[in-house]
Design a protein around this motif. Structure first.
Motif, PDB file in Angstrom:
ATOM      1  N   ILE A  67      28.177  -2.159  64.182  1.00  9.72           N
ATOM      2  CA  ILE A  67      28.983  -0.972  64.543  1.00  9.72           C
ATOM      3  C   ILE A  67      28.400   0.164  63.453  1.00  9.72           C
ATOM      4  CG2 ILE A  67      31.158  -0.199  64.321  1.00  9.72           C
ATOM      5  CD1 ILE A  67      32.358  -3.127  64.890  1.00  9.72           C
ATOM      6  N   GLY A 139      41.127  -1.152  71.273  1.00 10.51           N
ATOM      7  CA  GLY A 139      40.463  -0.079  70.533  1.00 10.51           C
ATOM      8  C   GLY A 139      40.943   1.265  70.674  1.00 10.51           C
ATOM      9  N   TRP A 140      41.461   1.364  71.783  1.00 10.85           N
ATOM     10  CA  TRP A 140      41.878   2.932  72.328  1.00 10.85           C
ATOM     11  C   TRP A 140      43.339   3.043  71.358  1.00 10.85           C
ATOM     12  CZ3 TRP A 140      41.836   4.401  78.175  1.00 10.85           C
ATOM     13  CH2 TRP A 140      41.989   5.947  78.189  1.00 10.85           C
ATOM     14  N   PHE A 143      42.109   3.420  67.419  1.00  5.36           N
ATOM     15  CA  PHE A 143      41.093   4.483  67.071  1.00  5.36           C
ATOM     16  C   PHE A 143      41.125   5.738  68.197  1.00  5.36           C
ATOM     17  CE2 PHE A 143      39.418   0.562  65.225  1.00  5.36           C
ATOM     18  CZ  PHE A 143      39.352   0.880  63.813  1.00  5.36           C
ATOM     19  N   HIS A 145      39.967   5.892  71.117  1.00  3.89           N
ATOM     20  CA  HIS A 145      39.043   6.110  72.257  1.00  3.89           C
ATOM     21  C   HIS A 145      38.556   4.555  72.705  1.00  3.89           C
ATOM     22  CE1 HIS A 145      35.152   6.928  74.367  1.00  3.89           C
ATOM     23  NE2 HIS A 145      35.713   8.357  74.177  1.00  3.89           N
ATOM     24  N   ALA A 148      36.049   2.434  71.263  1.00  2.00           N
ATOM     25  CA  ALA A 148      36.088   1.658  70.017  1.00  2.00           C
ATOM     26  C   ALA A 148      36.314   0.101  70.419  1.00  2.00           C
ATOM     27  CB  ALA A 148      37.434   2.103  69.260  1.00  2.00           C
TER      28      ALA A 148
END
Length: 576
Positions: A67, A139-140, A143, A145, A148
């Motif tokens: 990452i 992830g959305w 973070f 988006h 992520a």
């Protein structure tokens, strides 16, 4: 004389061994790394062995490393954007799930929004399984988006590869396998730079293949639960290939039936919630508990449905022009007619090249040493598992690496085992291969890290390894920028030329009406007016998608009548 001949040309085609300038730079880098490692060999080995013994620390470092490495590339390689229909469909699925829905209500005018890998009736939904969408949605939500979720799942894959290998080999070799996973599946890999998936199914495979040897050595309920969790995640992600994963696990315990039964009892409890979620998703999207959205899409669009891809009967209704196009394109991609044994075997041989995806190129030098381990039953099982997936997925007339993503850790195990065997034969040769792997990754990663420099641009012309998604600068990205500069709410009618094939532009968010830009099919001026009346406050555009580059222009106003009707007069009393 040969040495002079070797450097006669730095163009691969004119060099006697096919080396180019980039290959010589990699070779020099590998030599420098080897010299450094030899000077610091003893203290380096002690530190790495000490770290390898600390499983939790290793997993945390391996999860963060890919990452962080990808984030460092953002100045020259921004966050990937959806680029193909598969990407957009998975993003649609994630958008739906992040709003805590399993599907979306159908639009009032669905004929304008028909697109690949989505259904419009009886609900508006992606046709793909839930697994990858859940990762993107997670992830959305965290973070802001969907990418992520891609990055987090890639980090989890690298960490779980180490955990899986710990069940098969020593801590030191497991750590090496984890670092190889970072290099191969990390910042430059397609799975990290697209929304199709691969890492989620890879994580599921790690859980399954890591739990098996642990259960065989010493049965524990925790490992059986992890085995079930792996099955559950894979079932949510790749339902068809899950039966091969179950078969492989059953074969592993072929001579331990009691362990198999005890493991199956606990694993089943972990799989039941996934089965329930799949059934609920099916019912929400299709209205039937056992019909997958993928099956519904095939029926609606007349796509070949059997695994041998014989043409399916068309639905007993008239197909829209988009459905006709969908059927024709899918028939070209999938092929029609009964699959023959000769075609099946030919396809199987051709797909061997796709398996390069799972190995760094220098590892090809070591892989033959894996054959020495096939005399052991467990490594014969490894080879059999790879063959099982190869034969099972060969029924598709097309192939993508995420179909067999569950085998990611198995391929790593084969590579690490080959290196371990090579080290027993000649330790220096094994180190050379490892240094070549490090040099290969370091060189290409550095070029992307310094992509703005002239030397990097010149060398990257010869790159064939990475799959960083830079979007479509002259296409989607340029059009989106033009719409962003225009501001407000937009309605874009997409017009295709007669030569149009598969590149699809009509993709929308889960809530179409609430989107800043709505993408719709151009169905002709009269039909389009219906949608314009539905969105009276949106600025209408026309996108000529097959122009080079695609051209976005304001939608032509409604033409005035050539002979306007005379104004009507009020009727006077006594006159008709």
């Amino acid at each position: 004389m040969f040495l002079f001949d070797l450097f006669r040309s730095f163009l691969p085609l004119h060099n006697p061994i096919g080396f180019g300038a980039v290959d010589f730079v990699e070779l020099a880098l590998a030599i420098l790394l080897a010299a450094f490692a030899l000077l610091w060999r003893a203290p380096l080995q002690l530190r790495l062995r000490a770290l390898a013994e600390r499983t939790a620390w290793c997993m945390a470092c391996l999860a963060l490393l890919p990452i962080v490495l990808r984030l460092l590339l953002l100045p020259h390689n921004p966050i990937p954007s959806p680029n193909v229909s598969d990407d957009f469909s998975y993003v649609l699925l994630a958008d739906t799930l992040r709003h805590f829905r399993l599907t979306n209500p159908p639009h009032a005018l669905p004929q304008f929004f028909e697109t690949y890998f989505a259904v419009q009736q009886p609900t508006y939904s992606s046709i793909f399984p839930l697994g990858q969408g859940l990762a993107l949605a997670f992830g959305w939500l965290l973070f802001g988006h969907p990418w992520a979720g891609v990055a987090l799942s890639t980090g989890a894959l690298c960490a779980l590869c180490f955990w899986m290998l710990r069940g098969w080999t020593t801590p030191g070799w497991s750590l090496l396998g984890g670092l190889l996973a970072v290099a191969q599946f990390g910042p430059l890999n397609q799975w990290m730079n697209s929304f199709w998936g691969g890492a989620v199914a890879g994580c599921a495979g790690c859980l399954v293949f890591g739990a098996l040897p642990r259960l065989r050595r010493n049965f524990r309920g925790r490992d059986a639960a992890l085995l079930g969790l792996g099955f559950a995640v894979h079932l949510l992600t790749r339902p068809y290939e899950s039966m091969f994963l179950v078969c492989a696990a059953a074969l592993f315990f072929a001579n331990r039936p009691r362990v198999l039964l005890r493991s199956a009892a606990i694993a089943s409890l972990a799989v039941l919630p996934a089965l329930g979620l799949i059934l609920l998703h099916n019912h929400s999207v299709t209205g039937q508990w056992t019909q997958l959205p993928y099956q519904l899409s095939r029926y609606q669009y007349g796509v070949p449905t059997t695994f041998t891809f014989d043409p399916a009967p068309r639905p007993h209704r008239e197909l829209t022009p988009q459905q006709e196009l969908h059927y024709e394109v899918q028939s070209q991609v999938h092929g029609e007619g009964t699959d023959t044994l000769g075609r099946y075997l030919s396809r199987l041989g051709g797909r061997v090249l796709f398996y390069r995806f799972f190995f760094l190129p220098p590892l090809y030098l070591a892989l033959p040493f894996f054959l020495w381990r096939l005399r052991e039953r467990r490594f014969a099982w490894v080879a059999g598992t790879i063959l099982l997936f190869a034969l099972g997925t060969n029924v598709y007339p097309y192939f993508y690496t995420h179909y067999i993503a569950a085998l990611t850790s198995i391929f790593l195990l084969a590579a690490v085992t080959a290196l371990e065997r090579l080290a027993r034969f000649n330790r220096e040769c094994a180190l050379i291969v490892i240094f070549f792997c490090a040099a290969h990754f370091t060189f290409w990663y550095s070029l992307h890290l310094f992509a703005g420099e002239p030397f990097a641009a010149n060398a990257m012309r010869y790159e064939t390894w990475d799959a960083i998604n830079s979007g479509d600068p002259l296409g989607r990205l340029a059009v989106n920028q033009q719409l962003s500069q225009a501001g407000g709410q937009n309605l874009v009618f997409v017009r295709y030329a007669s030569i149009h094939k598969f590149h699809e532009w009509v993709h929308n968010a889960a809530d179409i009406d609430a989107s800043s830009t709505v993408w719709a099919r151009d169905l002709g001026p009269e039909e389009n007016q219906t949608l314009r009346d539905y969105y009276p406050r949106r600025r209408a555009w026309l996108l000529e998608a097959d122009a080079l580059p695609p051209r976005l222009i304001p939608y032509p106003p409604k033409p005035a009548a050539l002979f306007p009707a005379p104004p009507q007069r009020e009727a006077q009393p006594g006159r008709p």
